[in-house]
Design a protein around this motif. Structure first.
Motif, mmCIF file in Angstrom:
data_model
loop_
_atom_site.group_PDB
_atom_site.id
_atom_site.type_symbol
_atom_site.label_atom_id
_atom_site.label_comp_id
_atom_site.label_asym_id
_atom_site.label_seq_id
_atom_site.Cartn_x
_atom_site.Cartn_y
_atom_site.Cartn_z
ATOM 1 N N ARG A 1 19.073 9.549 6.718
ATOM 2 C CA ARG A 1 19.574 10.783 7.325
ATOM 3 C C ARG A 1 21.088 10.694 7.426
ATOM 4 N NH1 ARG A 1 18.143 12.684 12.662
ATOM 5 N NH2 ARG A 1 18.139 10.513 13.252
ATOM 6 N N ASP A 2 21.765 11.583 6.740
ATOM 7 C CA ASP A 2 23.224 11.574 6.735
ATOM 8 C C ASP A 2 23.751 12.258 7.991
ATOM 9 O OD1 ASP A 2 25.905 11.740 6.291
ATOM 10 O OD2 ASP A 2 25.770 13.059 4.559
ATOM 11 N N LEU A 3 24.208 11.458 8.948
ATOM 12 C CA LEU A 3 24.793 12.002 10.174
ATOM 13 C C LEU A 3 26.316 11.971 10.131
ATOM 14 C CD1 LEU A 3 22.421 10.489 12.884
ATOM 15 C CD2 LEU A 3 22.622 12.881 12.226
ATOM 16 N N PHE A 4 26.870 11.450 9.026
ATOM 17 C CA PHE A 4 28.331 11.403 8.914
ATOM 18 C C PHE A 4 28.891 12.737 8.427
ATOM 19 C CE2 PHE A 4 32.292 10.567 6.606
ATOM 20 C CZ PHE A 4 33.028 9.948 7.605
ATOM 21 N N THR A 5 28.269 13.306 7.398
ATOM 22 C CA THR A 5 28.770 14.552 6.812
ATOM 23 C C THR A 5 28.917 15.684 7.820
ATOM 24 O OG1 THR A 5 27.858 13.953 4.660
ATOM 25 C CG2 THR A 5 28.389 16.276 5.005
ATOM 26 N N PRO A 6 27.968 15.859 8.769
ATOM 27 C CA PRO A 6 28.166 16.932 9.756
ATOM 28 C C PRO A 6 29.479 16.819 10.527
ATOM 29 C CG PRO A 6 25.898 16.217 9.800
ATOM 30 C CD PRO A 6 26.628 15.266 8.888
ATOM 31 N N MET A 7 30.006 15.606 10.696
ATOM 32 C CA MET A 7 31.278 15.457 11.395
ATOM 33 C C MET A 7 32.430 16.059 10.582
ATOM 34 S SD MET A 7 31.154 11.774 13.360
ATOM 35 C CE MET A 7 31.063 10.754 11.892
ATOM 36 N N LEU A 8 32.266 16.116 9.272
ATOM 37 C CA LEU A 8 33.282 16.721 8.416
ATOM 38 C C LEU A 8 33.114 18.233 8.322
ATOM 39 C CD1 LEU A 8 33.185 14.232 5.381
ATOM 40 C CD2 LEU A 8 34.664 14.126 7.384
ATOM 41 N N GLU A 9 31.862 18.696 8.331
ATOM 42 C CA GLU A 9 31.564 20.075 7.986
ATOM 43 C C GLU A 9 31.385 21.019 9.180
ATOM 44 O OE1 GLU A 9 31.671 21.178 5.050
ATOM 45 O OE2 GLU A 9 31.571 19.393 3.792
ATOM 46 N N CYS A 10 31.139 20.504 10.366
ATOM 47 C CA CYS A 10 30.837 21.372 11.513
ATOM 48 C C CYS A 10 32.032 22.249 11.883
ATOM 49 C CB CYS A 10 30.413 20.539 12.718
ATOM 50 S SG CYS A 10 31.646 19.370 13.300
ATOM 51 N N ASP A 11 31.742 23.354 12.563
ATOM 52 C CA ASP A 11 32.806 24.267 13.014
ATOM 53 C C ASP A 11 33.679 23.602 14.080
ATOM 54 O OD1 ASP A 11 31.822 26.312 11.391
ATOM 55 O OD2 ASP A 11 30.447 27.001 12.937
ATOM 56 N N ASN B 1 15.577 15.286 2.019
ATOM 57 C CA ASN B 1 16.407 15.065 3.202
ATOM 58 C C ASN B 1 16.610 16.365 3.972
ATOM 59 O OD1 ASN B 1 18.570 16.549 2.031
ATOM 60 N ND2 ASN B 1 19.330 14.729 1.005
ATOM 61 N N ALA B 2 17.350 16.267 5.075
ATOM 62 C CA ALA B 2 17.519 17.423 5.966
ATOM 63 C C ALA B 2 18.205 18.594 5.255
ATOM 64 C CB ALA B 2 18.326 17.013 7.197
ATOM 65 N N TYR B 3 19.153 18.298 4.372
ATOM 66 C CA TYR B 3 19.877 19.355 3.675
ATOM 67 C C TYR B 3 18.972 20.052 2.661
ATOM 68 C CZ TYR B 3 23.951 17.276 5.836
ATOM 69 O OH TYR B 3 24.839 16.813 6.755
ATOM 70 N N GLN B 4 18.171 19.274 1.947
ATOM 71 C CA GLN B 4 17.233 19.860 0.983
ATOM 72 C C GLN B 4 16.187 20.717 1.688
ATOM 73 O OE1 GLN B 4 16.064 16.108 -0.707
ATOM 74 N NE2 GLN B 4 17.381 16.347 -2.501
ATOM 75 N N ARG B 5 15.724 20.229 2.839
ATOM 76 C CA ARG B 5 14.752 21.017 3.619
ATOM 77 C C ARG B 5 15.376 22.326 4.090
ATOM 78 N NH1 ARG B 5 13.311 15.965 5.731
ATOM 79 N NH2 ARG B 5 14.635 16.302 7.555
ATOM 80 N N ALA B 6 16.645 22.259 4.496
ATOM 81 C CA ALA B 6 17.328 23.466 4.965
ATOM 82 C C ALA B 6 17.464 24.478 3.834
ATOM 83 C CB ALA B 6 18.708 23.108 5.526
ATOM 84 N N VAL B 7 17.800 24.013 2.630
ATOM 85 C CA VAL B 7 17.909 24.901 1.473
ATOM 86 C C VAL B 7 16.560 25.551 1.191
ATOM 87 C CG1 VAL B 7 18.286 25.018 -1.014
ATOM 88 C CG2 VAL B 7 19.850 23.697 0.409
#
Length: 293
Positions: free
Chosen positions: A207-217, A2-8
């Motif tokens: 694709r988890d688009l919910f978590t960014p709403m919690l984690e974004c600045d 997923n997008a997070y694993q790719r980012a890591v």
């Protein structure tokens, strides 16, 4: 993946590349400079003696090597570049969770995280409708205080067509220019993300688009109150967003045509108490005729 694993993976690969480049630079300088090469050989010999607990002059050899490195303009940071992220040391994880640098990378890479248009905040301020013009001064203060805002919640209530969305989009655009990982959503999009998360999180390529709403600045939710109310989703997930960001003091801008009473009736006392908590939120009511009519 997923997008997070790719980012890591990208972060780890970049770290490896930084270290490889530093090593390559060092060996290239050794190849070119005879004195540095000799000092390095002596340092290695003394290091071996030290490891074997034999008499050695390791400190003296280290100082000599440093002198020649300095002569050539070589610094430790060039040979051993520090991690780009001081939180996770470029591992991608901190305290068992995805690091902030991973979240930011995912947010900035996905265009779906920016629903509102890009708006020049200062240009919009000059042409803002009279009813909301003074609020731009408050918003500018909010932007300049980031990320140490005393009140991270910025709530704009009022009539339709008074410029609330334009102001929110301007705040988001300016914050992005200052390096804030920003997510902007309509209330409809917020519910869609929550529904997808609620029903599809087990899908392999989800694709988890919910978590960014919690984690974004910075999170901007526009037109709150226009979304569909879905059982076990709308109120519950909106509370999760508000509560998480309220607890962690994350910057949040919300626009709505709802009155304070409407907010209580639609989302409940728990949500309302956080949105209008005077210790963490500034709530503004824009009263004017619809400028679009």
């Amino acid at each position: 993946m997923n997008a997070y694993q790719r980012a890591v993976k990208d972060i780890i690969d970049q770290r490896r590349m930084d270290l490889d480049n530093g090593t390559a630079l060092w060996w290239e300088m050794l190849r070119k400079d005879e004195k540095l090469r000799a000092a390095h050989a002596r340092y290695q010999e003394e290091a071996i003696k030290n490891a074997q607990k034999l008499p050695n002059e390791l400190d003296k050899a280290r100082e000599e090597l440093a002198v020649h490195a300095k002569r050539l303009g070589i610094t430790k940071q060039m040979i051993e570049p520090p991690p780009r992220c001081k939180i996770c040391n470029d591992t991608g994880y901190a305290d068992g969770k995805y690091c902030k640098c991973v979240i930011k990378r995912v947010i900035e890479a996905d265009k779906e995280n920016l629903v509102l248009p890009q708006v020049d905040f200062y240009a919009a301020k000059k042409t803002a409708p009279k009813a909301i013009a003074k609020l731009y001064t408050k918003a500018e203060k909010y932007i300049n205080e980031f990320p140490n805002n005393e009140k991270p919640f910025f709530i704009i209530l009022g009539s339709a067509g008074t410029g609330k969305t334009m102001l929110a989009a301007g705040v988001a655009t300016e914050m992005i220019s200052r390096g804030a990982a920003t997510v902007t959503v309509s209330a409809f999009d917020m519910v869609k993300r929550a529904k997808d998360y609620h029903t599809q999180f087990a899908i392999e390529d989800y694709r988890d688009l919910f978590t960014p709403m919690l984690e974004c600045d910075l999170l901007v939710i526009d037109d709150l109150g226009t979304e569909t109310v879905l059982k076990n989703i709308t109120r519950e997930y909106f509370y999760t967003i508000v509560n998480e960001r309220w607890l962690r003091r994350r910057n949040t801008v919300i626009t709505s045509n709802l009155s304070p009473n409407d907010l209580i009736n639609r989302y409940g006392e728990a949500v309302f108490s956080r949105l209008c908590d005077k210790t963490k939120a500034d709530t503004f009511i824009v009263a004017a005729k619809n400028a679009r009519i």
